[in-house]
Design an enzyme around this catalytic site. Structure first.
Site, mmCIF file in Angstrom:
data_model
loop_
_atom_site.group_PDB
_atom_site.id
_atom_site.type_symbol
_atom_site.label_atom_id
_atom_site.label_comp_id
_atom_site.label_asym_id
_atom_site.label_seq_id
_atom_site.Cartn_x
_atom_site.Cartn_y
_atom_site.Cartn_z
ATOM 1 N N GLU A 137 0.562 -1.603 0.012
ATOM 2 C CA GLU A 137 -0.047 0.174 -0.363
ATOM 3 C C GLU A 137 1.038 2.076 -0.418
ATOM 4 O O GLU A 137 0.781 1.829 -0.630
ATOM 5 C CB GLU A 137 -0.809 -0.468 0.938
ATOM 6 C CG GLU A 137 -1.799 1.134 1.031
ATOM 7 C CD GLU A 137 -3.468 0.917 0.857
ATOM 8 O OE1 GLU A 137 -2.465 0.160 -0.460
ATOM 9 O OE2 GLU A 137 -3.820 2.190 0.636
ATOM 10 N N ASP A 138 1.972 1.039 0.601
ATOM 11 C CA ASP A 138 2.518 2.774 0.906
ATOM 12 C C ASP A 138 3.876 2.539 0.561
ATOM 13 O O ASP A 138 5.051 3.238 0.780
ATOM 14 C CB ASP A 138 2.548 2.913 2.115
ATOM 15 C CG ASP A 138 1.927 3.373 3.210
ATOM 16 O OD1 ASP A 138 0.645 2.970 2.376
ATOM 17 O OD2 ASP A 138 1.047 2.668 4.812
#
Ligand code: MN
Length: 709
Positions: free
Chosen positions: A76-77
Site C-alpha cells: 500500500e505505502d
C-alpha cells in the site's frame, strides 16, 4: 521498538518450527521498503509493522501471520509489489498481505460508507482468512496506541469514532476481549477524555483508600463459599473505564452513585454447585434486586450459560458475580486455544459466530494447527455480498444479486425505472453478478417499465415481487379494458346500455368481487359478454340448456377477440370421477385422446400427473346458471363417532340441507369411529359447503372433508 532477534525469539518460543529465515527476511524487506518514511510520532515508519508483528506474537499466531504483520503496509505505502512479496515469501503470505491491503483500501471510503454494522460485515466478508482480520485488528490497535501523535484533531476523532463503531465490536465478535477493551478504552480517551479522566481518578481514589479491594473481595468470597461447603475458583477484575461510563449513561446515574465497578467470576465443578454457590452468596450478602438471571436453566441462544447476580458483597461493595461450571466457562471462553491465547467471549455475541468457536475447537485439538489456519476460510457472510451506492451507502444483498436487485433494494421506483447499470464506473449488463465492494450506479428512465425477463436472474424477493406485481397489474389492466369493451358491445347488441348498477347486481352470480374483477374475468374469457348480459337480464338472455362446463363453444363467436385456449368444437366433456367438480368450483380441463375433455377441480391432486403435458390443459369454465340445471354428485369423507344414533343424526343433517345421499361406503371402522365415503347429490359447491358446515356442527361428526378420490 522490538528488535529483529527479539521478535524471532519470541515467535520461536511458542513455535519452535517457525521459519526463522523467512521472519528475518521479512523484517529486513519491510525495513528497506519503508526506508526513511516517518510516522506522525517522528519514529521511523518501520516501527509500526514491527509493533504490529509484536502484537500478533503476543497472541502466539503462526509464522505467516507475523510475516504478514511485518509486510502489511509495504504494498500500500511503498514501491514494493504483490509480485515481490509472492516471489520472496510465497503464495500464502502474498494472499494474506493482499487481503490486508484490500481491507486498508476500503478503509479509505467515505464515512457515510462505513455505516457501522454493514461495514463490519464487509470487513468480515472480505477477510477470507481469519488471519487477515487479525492482522488488520493488530494494525488498528497499534494505530490507536500512537493516536496522540496525529496533530489534526478532527482526524484523531474520526479514527477514534471508527474504532469505537467498527473495530472494537469486531474484536469482541472475533473473540479477542483484551483487544476490544483496549481499542474501546483508547477511543474513549480520545472522544471523551474528560469523562474517562474522572472515572480513572475515581477508580484511583477508591484504590488508594481501599487498597487491593479486588483481591480482598476475591478472598472473602472464596472463604464465604468455603464456609457453605462450596469449592470454587473466584476471580475478579475492575471494570474498564469505558464499560463503567457506558453503564452510567445507560442507567442515567451520577458519579457519586458510581458503584458496581468490580466484576467477579465463580467457577465450580458441577451444575448443582452453581445453585449452591448462588444460595451461599444470596444467603450471606444483601441482594441487589432485579439483577438475578438464570442462564443455566435457560441458556442464551448462543449456548452461553451462567448465573448472573449482583450483591452488596464484602465491605458493602456492590459487585457483579457470574457463576458457572468449568465446562460452561470453557464454552463461554470458546475453548481458548493453547495456540491462541485469547481471552475471548465470543459466545456472548451471537449464534453466527459459532464458526469461530468451531474453528478454535479444531485448533485446540488439532495436531497441526497451522494447517487448519491455512485452510480455514471465513465462511461467514459467504452467502452475502456488500455493495456501495454512488453516495457511499452500503447495501447488503444475497450472493448472486444483480444490479436489478440492487436497484430494487434502493427503492421500488428505482427498480421499476431501471434501464442500465454502471458497476465500478463501467456499464455492465443488468444480469451481472455483483461482487463485494462493487460500487453500483443505476441508470433510470421515466419511460422504462420492469421487464418480465428480469425475473429469470434476480435473486432478492423484493425485486421478484415487484417485477411480478408490475407484470400482473399490467396484464390485468389490459384484460380490464378488453372486458369492458366486450361487455359494452354485448349490451349494445341487445339494445341496452351498461350501467354500473347493473354490473354490480350480477357480481355474486358470476362470483366476482368487484366490477373490475368482472371486466378482467370477461377480458380473460372466463365469461362472455353474453354471459354477463344473461345474468343481468335472465328472462331476455339466451337460456343455456347444457349443464356441463363449456369447453368447445367458442364464446363470442369470433366477434370479440377473446383469447381462450383449447377451443375444440364438439368435443365431449366429462366430470372427473376423482374430484367430482361442482358448479362454482375452480376447474380446469384435461384433453385426452378419444375421451375428450375431463374436467377436474383446479386443486385436484390428479392434475400433478399432467404437469409435464401443458398442451393437454384447457381453460374451461362453468356455464352461467349451471347450478340451476340439476344435481351433481359430490363425494365427502366423514369420520363419525361409532355410537347409537350417530348415523341417523348425520343423515338427518344432510336431509335438512336438501342433500340426497346416493351412495355410502364405510372405508374404515374402529371401536370409536367409522370412516365413510358418502356421495351426495347437490346443485353446486355452495350447496355442498352448507352441508359440510352442517355436518361439522354436529357433535357426532369428527371430521368432514371433500374427497379427492
Ligand atoms: Mn498499518
Amino acid at each position: 521498538m522490538l528488535r529483529q532477534y527479539e521478535l524471532v525469539e519470541r515467535v520461536k518460543s511458542y513455535d519452535p518450527g517457525a521459519d526463522e529465515d523467512a521472519l528475518n527476511r521479512a523484517y529486513v524487506f519491510s525495513m528497506k521498503a519503508h526506508g526513511t518514511q516517518k510516522r506522525a510520532s517522528g519514529d521511523p515508519y518501520f516501527s509500526h509493522p514491527v509493533e504490529v508483528a509484536g502484537i500478533l506474537s503476543d497472541k502466539k499466531l503462526d509464522c505467516d501471520s507475523i510475516i504478514t504483520g511485518l509486510l502489511h503496509d509495504t504494498v500500500e505505502d511503498t514501491v514494493a509489489t504483490m509480485e515481490d512479496i509472492h516471489g520472496l515469501f510465497g503464495e500464502d503470505v502474498a494472499r494474506l498481505v493482499d487481503g490486508v491491503t484490500k481491507l486498508s483500501q476500503i478503509e479509505t471510503l467515505s464515512d457515510r460508507a462505513k455505516q457501522a454494522e454493514n461495514f463490519r460485515k464487509l470487513l468480515l466478508a472480505m477477510s477470507e482468512d481469519i488471519r487477515v482480520l487479525l492482522v488488520k485488528q493488530a494494525d488498528r490497535l497499534h494505530n490507536m496506541r500512537t493516536l496522540e501523535f496525529i496533530r489534526n484533531g478532527e482526524k484523531r476523532a474520526r479514527i477514534a469514532r471508527e474504532t469505537m463503531d467498527i473495530y472494537a465490536p469486531l474484536a469482541e465478535r472475533i473473540g479477542i476481549r483484551d483487544w476490544k477493551d483496549e481499542l474501546e478504552d483508547r477511543a474513549f480517551a480520545e472522544l471523551n477524555g474528560d469523562a474517562r479522566a474522572s472515572i480513572v481518578k475515581r477508580l484511583q481514589f477508591l484504590r488508594e483508600n481501599g487498597g487491593d479491594l479486588v483481591g480482598r473481595v476475591t478472598s472473602e468470597l472464596t472463604q464465604t463459599l468455603a464456609e457453605y461447603g462450596v469449592e470454587a475458583d473466584v476471580s475478579g477484575r475492575e471494570k474498564s473505564p469505558y464499560s463503567i461510563w457506558r453503564k452510567m449513561r445507560r442507567k442515567n446515574i451520577g458519579f457519586e452513585q458510581l458503584s458496581d465497578i468490580m466484576a467477579f467470576r465463580v467457577v465450580v465443578q458441577e451444575v448443582q454447585d452453581c445453585y449452591q454457590a448462588l444460595g451461599a452468596i444470596h444467603g450471606h450478602y444483601r441482594v441487589v434486586p432485579g439483577r438475578f438471571k438464570d442462564y443455566v436453566s435457560i441458556p442464551k441462544p448462543n449456548d452461553y450459560r451462567s448465573l448472573h447476580t449482583s450483591v452488596y458483597g464484602p465491605e458493602n461493595q456492590r459487585i457483579e458475580i457470574q457463576i458457572r461450571t468449568h465446562e460452561m466457562h470453557e464454552i463461554a471462553e470458546l475453548g481458548v486455544a493453547a495456540h491462541w491465547q485469547f481471552k475471548q467471549n465470543v459466545m456472548t455475541d451471537g449464534r453466527q459466530y459459532r464458526w469461530l468457536r468451531e474453528l478454535l475447537e479444531i485448533l485446540e485439538h488439532a495436531e497441526a494447527p497451522e494447517e487448519f489456519l491455512e485452510h480455514t476460510k471465513l465462511e461467514m457472510f459467504s452467502d452475502q455480498v456488500f455493495c456501495f451506492s454512488p453516495k457511499g451507502d452500503l447495501m447488503e444483498l444475497p450472493r448472486g444479486a444483480t444490479p436489478v436487485d440492487f436497484a430494487y433494494a434502493v427503492h421500488t421506483e428505482v427498480g421499476d425505472s431501471c434501464v442500465g447499470a454502471k458497476v465500478n464506473g463501467q456499464e455492465a449488463p443488468l444480469r451481472t453478478e455483483l461482487k463485494n465492494g462493487d460500487q453500483i450506479e443505476i441508470l433510470t428512465s421515466a419511460d422504462q417499465t420492469p421487464s418480465p425477463s428480469w425475473e429469470s436472474f434476480v435473486v432478492t424477493g423484493k425485486a421478484r415481487a415487484c417485477i411480478r406485481r408490475f407484470v400482473r397489474s399490467q396484464t390485468r389492466e389490459q384484460y380490464n379494458r378488453l372486458g369492458q369493451e366486450i361487455i359494452e358491445k354485448a349490451f349494445r347488441r341487445e339494445g341496452r346500455k351498461v350501467a354500473k348498477k347493473t354490473l354490480t347486481s350480477v357480481l355474486v352470480k358470476l362470483s366476482c368481487r368487484t366490477v373490475d374483477d368482472l371486466f378482467v374475468a370477461v377480458g380473460q374469457g372466463r365469461y362472455t359478454g353474453q354471459d354477463v348480459f344473461a345474468a343481468a337480464y335472465p328472462r331476455t338472455g339466451r337460456k343455456r340448456q347444457r349443464a356441463a362446463p363449456t369447453g368447445g363453444d367458442n364464446k363470442g363467436s369470433g366477434e370479440f377477440a377473446v383469447p381462450i385456449r383449447g377451443l375444440i368444437p364438439g368435443m365431449a366433456v366429462h366430470l372427473a370421477a376423482c374430484c367430482h367438480p361442482l358448479p362454482g368450483d375452480q376447474i380446469v380441463g384435461i384433453v385426452s385422446t378419444g375421451k375428450g375433455i375431463t374436467v377436474h377441480t383446479s386443486d385436484c391432486e390428479t392434475l400433478s400427473n399432467f404437469v409435464e403435458m401443458p398442451e393437454q390443459w384447457v381453460d374451461v369454465q362453468w356455464e352461467v346458471g349451471a347450478e340451476d340445471t340439476g344435481n351433481h354428485v359430490s363425494r365427502i369423507t366423514v369420520i363419525l363417532a361409532n355410537r347409537p344414533g350417530s348415523l341417523a343424526a348425520m343423515t338427518a343433517v344432510i336431509g335438512r340441507y336438501d342433500g340426497n345421499i346416493s351412495n355410502l361406503k364405510i372405508t374404515d371402522r374402529s371401536e370409536d369411529f367409522f370412516e365413510m365415503q358418502i356421495d351426495i347429490e347437490v346443485t353446486d359447491v355452495q350447496h355442498l359447503t352448507n352441508i359440510v358446515a352442517g355436518l361439522r356442527a354436529d357433535s357426532a361428526v369428527g371430521s368432514v372433508e371433500r374427497s379427492q378420490s
